[in-house]
Write an enzyme that holds these catalytic residues in place. Structure first.
Site, PDB file in Angstrom:
ATOM      1  N   GLU A   1     -10.898   3.197  -5.171  1.00  0.00           N
ATOM      2  CA  GLU A   1     -10.900   2.035  -5.747  1.00  0.00           C
ATOM      3  C   GLU A   1     -11.206   1.690  -7.252  1.00  0.00           C
ATOM      4  O   GLU A   1     -11.614   2.104  -7.879  1.00  0.00           O
ATOM      5  CB  GLU A   1     -11.576   1.321  -4.185  1.00  0.00           C
ATOM      6  CG  GLU A   1     -11.842   1.330  -3.365  1.00  0.00           C
ATOM      7  CD  GLU A   1     -10.243   1.130  -3.131  1.00  0.00           C
ATOM      8  OE1 GLU A   1      -9.734   0.015  -3.242  1.00  0.00           O
ATOM      9  OE2 GLU A   1      -9.649   1.719  -1.572  1.00  0.00           O
TER      10      GLU A   1
ATOM     11  N   ARG B   1      -1.159  -5.084   4.880  1.00  0.00           N
ATOM     12  CA  ARG B   1      -0.312  -4.523   3.600  1.00  0.00           C
ATOM     13  C   ARG B   1       0.816  -4.345   3.592  1.00  0.00           C
ATOM     14  O   ARG B   1       1.043  -3.203   5.266  1.00  0.00           O
ATOM     15  CB  ARG B   1      -1.274  -3.684   2.528  1.00  0.00           C
ATOM     16  CG  ARG B   1      -2.176  -4.414   2.530  1.00  0.00           C
ATOM     17  CD  ARG B   1      -3.158  -3.284   1.941  1.00  0.00           C
ATOM     18  NE  ARG B   1      -4.116  -2.608   2.908  1.00  0.00           N
ATOM     19  CZ  ARG B   1      -4.581  -1.564   2.593  1.00  0.00           C
ATOM     20  NH1 ARG B   1      -5.908  -1.461   0.786  1.00  0.00           N
ATOM     21  NH2 ARG B   1      -5.210  -0.252   2.907  1.00  0.00           N
TER      22      ARG B   1
ATOM     23  N   ARG C   1       0.766  -1.092  -0.132  1.00  0.00           N
ATOM     24  CA  ARG C   1       0.212   0.430   0.295  1.00  0.00           C
ATOM     25  C   ARG C   1       1.062   1.113   0.154  1.00  0.00           C
ATOM     26  O   ARG C   1       2.238   1.772   0.536  1.00  0.00           O
ATOM     27  CB  ARG C   1      -1.212   0.260   1.177  1.00  0.00           C
ATOM     28  CG  ARG C   1      -1.921   1.440   1.317  1.00  0.00           C
ATOM     29  CD  ARG C   1      -2.849   1.353   0.375  1.00  0.00           C
ATOM     30  NE  ARG C   1      -4.054   2.303   0.686  1.00  0.00           N
ATOM     31  CZ  ARG C   1      -3.940   3.680   0.720  1.00  0.00           C
ATOM     32  NH1 ARG C   1      -2.701   4.123   0.061  1.00  0.00           N
ATOM     33  NH2 ARG C   1      -4.825   3.924   1.450  1.00  0.00           N
TER      34      ARG C   1
END
Length: 101
Positions: free
Chosen positions: A41, A76, A33
């Site tokens: 998104e 992440r 990330r």
């Protein structure tokens, strides 16, 4: 490559796998990330464009610099990312209008 090995190799070059959306991609079996930005998104307005822009900026090889806190609550890796041509990807996404700082 094992996740622990990836974290230990901070700053090295890696082959980029798939792109999830405008601020997230896969590398060495892990998800990365981009720190400091928020892109739409893939299923939101402008999400396809942001995803495509990240894919174009990343190219095939990337260099990661992990943050002090290496992972977010979703597991992440949190990273500053440079493409093989030296582009600071986090900044370029914002400069190109594909993400917010």
């Amino acid at each position: 490559m094992a996740l622990a090995a990836l974290a230990a190799c901070n700053g090295e070059i890696y082959v980029r796998d798939g792109v999830t959306d405008g601020d997230t991609f896969d590398i060495a079996g892990d998800t990365v990330r981009l720190i400091g930005i928020n892109a739409p998104e893939w299923d939101e307005c402008w999400g396809d464009e942001a995803t495509e822009a990240l894919e174009d900026l990343l190219g095939e090889m990337v260099r990661l610099e992990l943050d002090v806190e290496e992972r977010d609550p979703y597991g992440r890796l949190l990273a500053y990312v440079w493409s093989s041509d030296g582009t600071f990807v986090n900044e370029a996404m914002v400069a190109g209008g594909h993400a917010l700082a």
